[in-house]
Scaffold this motif. Structure first.
Motif, PDB file in Angstrom:
ATOM      1  N   ASN A  51       5.434  -3.121  11.993  1.00 23.23           N
ATOM      2  CA  ASN A  51       4.714  -4.148  11.226  1.00 23.23           C
ATOM      3  C   ASN A  51       5.437  -5.486  11.316  1.00 23.23           C
ATOM      4  N   TYR A  76       5.606 -10.560   7.274  1.00 15.61           N
ATOM      5  CA  TYR A  76       4.491 -11.272   6.652  1.00 15.61           C
ATOM      6  C   TYR A  76       4.929 -12.674   6.221  1.00 15.61           C
ATOM      7  N   ASP A 131      -3.498  -8.039   4.689  1.00 19.13           N
ATOM      8  CA  ASP A 131      -2.996  -7.523   3.411  1.00 19.13           C
ATOM      9  C   ASP A 131      -1.787  -8.348   2.992  1.00 19.13           C
ATOM     10  N   ARG A 160       5.583 -17.934  -0.901  1.00 24.89           N
ATOM     11  CA  ARG A 160       4.538 -18.216   0.090  1.00 24.89           C
ATOM     12  C   ARG A 160       3.588 -19.295  -0.405  1.00 24.89           C
ATOM     13  N   VAL A 205       8.962  -2.064   6.274  1.00 24.49           N
ATOM     14  CA  VAL A 205       9.354  -3.115   7.210  1.00 24.49           C
ATOM     15  C   VAL A 205       8.348  -4.289   7.150  1.00 24.49           C
ATOM     16  N   GLY A 206       8.867  -5.494   7.164  1.00 23.89           N
ATOM     17  CA  GLY A 206       8.007  -6.683   7.188  1.00 23.89           C
ATOM     18  C   GLY A 206       7.533  -7.133   5.827  1.00 23.89           C
ATOM     19  N   SER A 207       7.763  -6.311   4.807  1.00 28.20           N
ATOM     20  CA  SER A 207       7.220  -6.615   3.491  1.00 28.20           C
ATOM     21  C   SER A 207       8.114  -7.588   2.712  1.00 28.20           C
ATOM     22  N   TYR A 231      -0.556   0.984  -0.366  1.00 25.98           N
ATOM     23  CA  TYR A 231       0.096   1.767   0.687  1.00 25.98           C
ATOM     24  C   TYR A 231       0.540   3.117   0.122  1.00 25.98           C
ATOM     25  N   TRP A 280      -3.639  -9.410  -3.097  1.00 22.86           N
ATOM     26  CA  TRP A 280      -3.695  -9.797  -1.683  1.00 22.86           C
ATOM     27  C   TRP A 280      -4.712 -10.921  -1.544  1.00 22.86           C
TER      28      TRP A 280
HETATM   29  N1  GLU Z   1       1.715  -6.677   1.812  1.00 21.73           N
HETATM   30  C1  GLU Z   1       3.031  -6.896   2.298  1.00 21.73           C
HETATM   31  C2  GLU Z   1       3.378  -8.344   2.289  1.00 21.73           C
HETATM   32  O1  GLU Z   1       2.522  -9.155   2.187  1.00 21.73           O
HETATM   33  C3  GLU Z   1       3.213  -6.375   3.673  1.00 21.73           C
HETATM   34  C4  GLU Z   1       3.571  -4.957   3.757  1.00 21.73           C
HETATM   35  C5  GLU Z   1       4.106  -4.556   5.118  1.00 21.73           C
HETATM   36  O2  GLU Z   1       5.181  -4.928   5.460  1.00 21.73           O
HETATM   37  O3  GLU Z   1       3.450  -3.846   5.836  1.00 21.73           O
HETATM   38  O4  GLU Z   1       4.523  -8.691   2.418  1.00 21.73           O
END
Ligand code: GLU
Length: 482
Positions: free
Chosen positions: A93, A96, A114, A121, A270-272, A320, A343
């Motif tokens: 992923n 974000y 998402d 942000r 990861v990436g969250s 998730y 979201w």
């Molecule tokens: N919804 C999470 C975000 O906006 C992303 C989750 C992910 O890493 O998959 O950071």
């Protein structure tokens, strides 16, 4: 008025040409043109791909978020030509935060997916109203993971089971030795004595001695044995009860406070944004955080536990986690939702589209369509059936089918042995009867068959002793013939 002259004027008018040299009548304000469609960044997800991803085969961008976006566009009063551009390698992923930054830096005009609305942000880009409400939750290994078909064996170790079984035999033997000389119940043919001995010691477990002990020594042994049994059975009951019902204490994590206070490793996706949220807002040491790549990774690390290189808990957003738990029973959510987020879609600072799409999202949520899109992606096999909502205080068949299986197979085996024995006896009896009466029989074969069935049930109904007597008679027939 003269309508004729007006229509004549109409004929002289040329087709309208709209800004951007469009000849089609625009539906309102133009955000993008066909020549320069809106560049929309899409997180190319590798896990939980139901939300948004690029299909590996067709390269089509699809998912719940895409459907919500397209459905919202229908409520925008003008055309928004757009082009989806996947961001990320599709193997893991993407970040974000990075995606939102790219919108602010004009790499993309917008981002759809998402994407959680968080303060960091919103400082650099504009978000629409949330189209999905969610929050962070803590996932831990499930309290009842210990239950299973053979859970009734778990209160004792193999050693304990072995010693207990051996003691049953020893007590039976000792009582037989002590009673054999004075108690008629312990006498008789060796086979009967052996069975009496085994049944005697087993029956002590249920305090229903079929046979009484007579000797003083025997009674003394029995007193001590019954006391030991009382302690063993009550310990077994207590231990089994705790295994089946109060296993929730097995994890030290009971909510956010205990998670922060403990020094145990925590997993996140990861990436969250969760990683930075845990370190920046909750002051959890970075060294405690473990990046997890996939739901399989969640399951593996949670099962390993904090002492074996795994994690004590996973912190992630509810959507998730719901998907993760939908086909796994060994994990569960503990405590309340930590945060309340949503979201949304991301647009460049000051873009009027953000406002218009917010209104569109509100209108979409007021209609049934948003729910329908959710059902399409997440309730493929019916939402209720797929969810494991169960009362933790109830015991399920899962924990007992081993016992039922054991009981059922012993019962069935006993029944089969009985039937085989009786049928063999019946055949022998019939043969003997036929031998003696063959010359007198005048029945047809069909009536004979009916008779045989009828007689078989009669035969079963008959007392075994009487049948044995009958055998004796056939072997030694009376002097008066039929
Ligand atoms: N919804 C999470 C975000 O906006 C992303 C989750 C992910 O890493 O998959 O950071």
């Amino acid at each position: 008025m003269d309508t004729k002259s007006t229509s004549e004027m109409d004929h002289k008018l040329l087709n309208a040409s709209w800004p951007g040299k469009e000849t089609d009548k625009p539906r309102g304000w133009v955000a993008a043109t066909k020549e320069r469609p809106l560049r929309i960044g899409i997180p190319n997800r590798a896990t939980f791909v139901e939300y948004v991803t690029e299909d590996h085969g067709t390269h089509e961008i699809q998912g719940y978020c895409i459907d919500v976006f397209n459905a919202s566009l229908r409520f925008v009063p003008y055309d928004v030509p757009h082009r989806f551009i996947p961001f990320g390698d599709g193997k893991s992923n993407p970040s974000y935060d990075e995606l939102v930054r790219m919108v602010s830096e004009d790499v993309f005009d917008a981002a759809v997916g998402d994407i959680t609305i968080i303060t960091n942000r919103t400082r650099i880009a504009d978000f629409t109203q949330p189209y999905a409400a969610n929050g962070l939750v803590i996932v831990i290994p499930n309290r009842n993971s210990n239950s299973g078909a053979w859970v009734f064996l778990k209160p004792f170790t193999a050693e304990m089971w072995g010693v207990t079984a051996a003691f049953f035999l020893v007590i039976g033997l000792v009582i037989w030795i002590l009673e054999h000389r004075i108690n008629d119940d312990f006498r008789g043919p060796p086979r009967r004595q052996f069975i009496t001995m085994i049944l005697f010691s087993l029956s002590t477990l249920f305090k229903t001695n079929q046979v009484d002990t007579i000797s003083t020594l025997g009674r003394m042994v029995m007193m001590v044995w019954l006391f030991v049994l009382m302690v063993i059975t009550s310990s077994y009951t207590a231990s089994l009860t705790s295994i089946l019902t109060i296993q929730q204490l097995s994890s030290p994590i009971t909510g956010m406070d205990s998670l922060i206070a403990s020094n145990l490793p925590i997993g996140y996706q990861v990436g969250s944004f969760v990683g930075s949220y845990l370190t920046d807002s909750l002051n959890i040491a970075k060294s405690r955080l473990v990046v997890l790549e996939s739901p399989e990774d969640y399951a593996e690390k949670l099962s390993l536990g904090p002492t074996n290189g795994g994690v004590a808990a996973v912190v992630d957003e509810l959507p998730y986690v719901k998907l993760f738990l939908s086909d796994r029973k060994d994990f569960g959510i503990v405590g309340d939702m930590i945060t309340k987020n949503g979201w949304g879609f991301v647009f460049k600072r000051g873009s009027p589209l953000a406002m218009d799409l917010s209104t569109a999202i509100l209108r979409l949520s007021e209609s049934e369509d948003l729910k329908k899109i959710g059902d399409k992606w997440f309730c493929k096999d019916g939402c209720e059936a797929g969810r494991h909502v169960s009362d933790p205080n109830q015991l399920h068949l899962d924990s007992f089918w081993g016992l039922f299986l054991l009981c059922g197979s012993v019962t069935l085996t006993a029944l089969i042995i009985f039937l085989v024995k009786t049928v063999r006896q019946f055949v022998r009896y019939k043969k003997k009867q036929r031998d003696l009466m063959s010359q007198y029989s005048s029945a047809t074969s069909s009536t004979r068959c009916a008779q045989a069935v009828y007689s078989f049930f009669d035969f079963i109904d008959e007392k075994e002793e009487a049948i044995k007597k009958m055998f004796k008679q056939y072997e030694d027939p009376p002097s008066i013939a039929v």
